[in-house]
Design a protein around this motif. Structure first.
Motif, PDB file in Angstrom:
ATOM      1  N   ILE A 135      44.027   7.001  38.646  1.00 12.45           N
ATOM      2  CA  ILE A 135      42.903   6.070  38.528  1.00 12.45           C
ATOM      3  C   ILE A 135      43.415   4.654  38.319  1.00 12.45           C
ATOM      4  CG2 ILE A 135      40.925   5.404  37.099  1.00 12.45           C
ATOM      5  CD1 ILE A 135      40.489   8.378  36.529  1.00 12.45           C
ATOM      6  N   GLN A 136      44.407   4.522  37.452  1.00  7.40           N
ATOM      7  CA  GLN A 136      44.990   3.212  37.176  1.00  7.40           C
ATOM      8  C   GLN A 136      45.532   2.583  38.455  1.00  7.40           C
ATOM      9  OE1 GLN A 136      47.970   3.448  34.137  1.00  7.40           O
ATOM     10  NE2 GLN A 136      48.252   1.257  33.985  1.00  7.40           N
ATOM     11  N   GLN A 137      46.173   3.391  39.291  1.00  9.26           N
ATOM     12  CA  GLN A 137      46.721   2.880  40.546  1.00  9.26           C
ATOM     13  C   GLN A 137      45.612   2.464  41.504  1.00  9.26           C
ATOM     14  OE1 GLN A 137      49.905   2.231  41.313  1.00  9.26           O
ATOM     15  NE2 GLN A 137      49.184   1.406  43.266  1.00  9.26           N
ATOM     16  N   GLU A 138      44.522   3.217  41.517  1.00  8.02           N
ATOM     17  CA  GLU A 138      43.396   2.885  42.390  1.00  8.02           C
ATOM     18  C   GLU A 138      42.764   1.551  42.015  1.00  8.02           C
ATOM     19  OE1 GLU A 138      40.819   6.230  42.069  1.00  8.02           O
ATOM     20  OE2 GLU A 138      42.095   7.542  43.286  1.00  8.02           O
ATOM     21  N   LEU A 139      42.918   1.149  40.754  1.00  6.16           N
ATOM     22  CA  LEU A 139      42.322  -0.102  40.292  1.00  6.16           C
ATOM     23  C   LEU A 139      43.227  -1.309  40.538  1.00  6.16           C
ATOM     24  CD1 LEU A 139      40.927   1.171  36.872  1.00  6.16           C
ATOM     25  CD2 LEU A 139      39.591   0.611  38.912  1.00  6.16           C
ATOM     26  N   ALA A 140      44.386  -1.081  41.125  1.00  5.54           N
ATOM     27  CA  ALA A 140      45.358  -2.163  41.291  1.00  5.54           C
ATOM     28  C   ALA A 140      44.823  -3.319  42.125  1.00  5.54           C
ATOM     29  CB  ALA A 140      46.646  -1.623  41.925  1.00  5.54           C
ATOM     30  N   ALA A 150      40.876  -1.773  32.394  1.00  3.12           N
ATOM     31  CA  ALA A 150      41.119  -2.680  33.513  1.00  3.12           C
ATOM     32  C   ALA A 150      40.786  -4.091  33.071  1.00  3.12           C
ATOM     33  CB  ALA A 150      40.275  -2.277  34.718  1.00  3.12           C
ATOM     34  N   GLY A 151      41.812  -4.899  32.895  1.00  3.19           N
ATOM     35  CA  GLY A 151      41.612  -6.282  32.505  1.00  3.19           C
ATOM     36  C   GLY A 151      41.333  -7.152  33.727  1.00  3.19           C
ATOM     37  N   VAL A 152      40.266  -7.923  33.662  1.00  3.67           N
ATOM     38  CA  VAL A 152      39.868  -8.804  34.764  1.00  3.67           C
ATOM     39  C   VAL A 152      39.497 -10.167  34.194  1.00  3.67           C
ATOM     40  CG1 VAL A 152      39.076  -6.978  36.324  1.00  3.67           C
ATOM     41  CG2 VAL A 152      37.502  -7.907  34.618  1.00  3.67           C
ATOM     42  N   ILE A 153      39.467 -11.155  35.063  1.00  2.96           N
ATOM     43  CA  ILE A 153      39.060 -12.482  34.605  1.00  2.96           C
ATOM     44  C   ILE A 153      37.623 -12.445  34.101  1.00  2.96           C
ATOM     45  CG2 ILE A 153      38.603 -14.865  35.291  1.00  2.96           C
ATOM     46  CD1 ILE A 153      41.543 -14.301  34.982  1.00  2.96           C
ATOM     47  N   MET A 154      36.710 -11.896  34.907  1.00  2.00           N
ATOM     48  CA  MET A 154      35.321 -11.777  34.484  1.00  2.00           C
ATOM     49  C   MET A 154      34.843 -10.344  34.692  1.00  2.00           C
ATOM     50  SD  MET A 154      31.892 -13.954  35.554  1.00  2.00           S
ATOM     51  CE  MET A 154      31.860 -13.421  37.265  1.00  2.00           C
ATOM     52  N   ALA A 155      34.405  -9.704  33.621  1.00  2.00           N
ATOM     53  CA  ALA A 155      33.898  -8.331  33.685  1.00  2.00           C
ATOM     54  C   ALA A 155      32.386  -8.374  33.813  1.00  2.00           C
ATOM     55  CB  ALA A 155      34.296  -7.566  32.430  1.00  2.00           C
ATOM     56  N   THR A 156      31.855  -7.815  34.874  1.00  2.63           N
ATOM     57  CA  THR A 156      30.414  -7.841  35.083  1.00  2.63           C
ATOM     58  C   THR A 156      29.795  -6.474  34.800  1.00  2.63           C
ATOM     59  OG1 THR A 156      30.504  -7.239  37.428  1.00  2.63           O
ATOM     60  CG2 THR A 156      30.712  -9.585  36.876  1.00  2.63           C
ATOM     61  N   GLN A 157      28.565  -6.512  34.359  1.00  2.00           N
ATOM     62  CA  GLN A 157      27.823  -5.288  34.080  1.00  2.00           C
ATOM     63  C   GLN A 157      27.646  -4.460  35.355  1.00  2.00           C
ATOM     64  OE1 GLN A 157      23.629  -5.623  32.621  1.00  2.00           O
ATOM     65  NE2 GLN A 157      24.525  -4.981  30.678  1.00  2.00           N
ATOM     66  N   ALA A 158      27.453  -5.152  36.476  1.00  2.00           N
ATOM     67  CA  ALA A 158      27.270  -4.460  37.747  1.00  2.00           C
ATOM     68  C   ALA A 158      28.522  -3.676  38.134  1.00  2.00           C
ATOM     69  CB  ALA A 158      26.909  -5.452  38.846  1.00  2.00           C
ATOM     70  N   ARG A 159      29.691  -4.298  37.961  1.00  5.24           N
ATOM     71  CA  ARG A 159      30.932  -3.610  38.316  1.00  5.24           C
ATOM     72  C   ARG A 159      31.214  -2.472  37.349  1.00  5.24           C
ATOM     73  NH1 ARG A 159      33.714  -1.150  41.867  1.00  5.24           N
ATOM     74  NH2 ARG A 159      35.993  -1.275  41.650  1.00  5.24           N
ATOM     75  N   GLN A 160      30.873  -2.629  36.068  1.00  9.90           N
ATOM     76  CA  GLN A 160      31.073  -1.545  35.112  1.00  9.90           C
ATOM     77  C   GLN A 160      30.210  -0.342  35.490  1.00  9.90           C
ATOM     78  OE1 GLN A 160      33.319  -1.447  32.170  1.00  9.90           O
ATOM     79  NE2 GLN A 160      32.800   0.653  32.745  1.00  9.90           N
TER      80      GLN A 160
END
Length: 295
Positions: free
Chosen positions: A239-244, A263-273
């Motif tokens: 799963i971690q690799q798929e999120l690369a 998964a650390g991202v610049i902006m975490a959105t509710q839609a993507r979660q």
């Protein structure tokens, strides 16, 4: 020279500077134990407000000012991230070398998914503005046996036995994680923090705990806590690799205690979660946004 196992090496390291009353080693894999606290800084649907972030801002000959959450330690340093509009170096304390300018700041502004726009002057970060680090939890999930945690066979409660147990479990397809739980009396300088008799070996498997316990007991006589997991470490790593390729990714990590992926991202959105929850199951992947919504 024989290479020391990751568990033993980190166990010895933990003994050199842990907190009074408890020391612990990181697991043998790149997974990080007990830090998973669910999604962080998730932006609600329709949010149009400001964000706050403590980050490095860097400009070089290849790009203008950009927001970076990690910095390559070269000279001059390198990093990349979203462009920042409205940034002026004049009057802002910074470093420079070889046509590169950079510094660490608290910045506030808006973000449209591509460009961060300042809404007020940045503040230089001298280190005091850094967010509090999340503390990993190494506590064993098993109830303590009568009389407390102690070896069942002193002869096989050794560093060599611990290494043998590690080699055995990490090769198993059911393996879901391993970590050390070790609690010492405050200011106990007489007992080395790496003493195998003073620790609890924690191992997680996806099934057949009784079978795995019997196998481990053929080599390890120290305190032992086995717990179940829904996914193996190999599955979490997949799963971690798929999120690369996640957009604006800053980091990924696996929490073996909670059986989740961060998964650390610049902006975490509710839609993507929501999309990740639908794809992998609720709570399996947790987005951690660098930008904190403040309105």
């Amino acid at each position: 020279m024989k290479k020391m196992s990751p568990v033993l090496a980190l166990l010895l390291l933990a003994g050199s500077g842990g907190c009074a009353g408890q020391t612990a080693a990181a697991p043998a894999t790149s997974a990080f134990p007990g830090a998973g606290a669910g999604p962080v800084n998730v932006v609600p649907d329709g949010y149009v407000g400001r964000f706050r972030v403590v980050a490095t801002v860097l400009e070089n000959e290849h790009h203008g000012p950009q927001l970076c959450t990690a910095l390559a330690e070269s000279m001059p340093p390198q990093c990349g991230g979203p462009d920042i509009s409205g940034w002026v170096w004049d009057g802002v304390k910074h470093e420079s070398a070889s046509r590169t300018k950079w510094g660490a700041y608290l910045i506030i502004g808006t973000f449209d998914g591509r460009t961060f726009k300042l809404t007020e002057p940045p503040k230089v970060n001298d280190g005091s503005l850094n967010p509090e680090p999340r503390t990993p939890d190494f506590t064993s999930p098993c109830p303590a046996p009568a009389g407390g945690w102690r070896p069942v066979d002193q002869a096989t409660t050794t560093a060599a036995a611990l290494q043998a147990a590690e080699s055995m479990v990490t090769a198993d397809p059911d393996f879901a994680g391993l970590w050390i739980d070790q609690k010492l009396p405050p200011n106990d300088l007489a007992t080395p923090a790496s003493d195998p008799a003073k620790l609890v070996l924690n191992v997680r498997f996806t099934k057949d705990l009784a079978l795995h316990e019997a196998q481990i007991r053929t080599v390890w006589g120290g305190a032992l806590c086995l717990s179940g997991a829904e996914r193996s470490l190999a599955e979490l790593a997949e799963i971690q690799q798929e999120l690369a390729n996640e957009p604006l990714m800053t980091h990924t990590s696996t929490d073996i205690v909670t059986g989740t992926v961060e998964a650390g991202v610049i902006m975490a959105t509710q839609a993507r979660q929501r999309e990740l929850d639908a794809m992998y199951g609720p709570g399996v992947v947790n987005l951690v946004g660098a930008l904190e919504p403040i309105d």
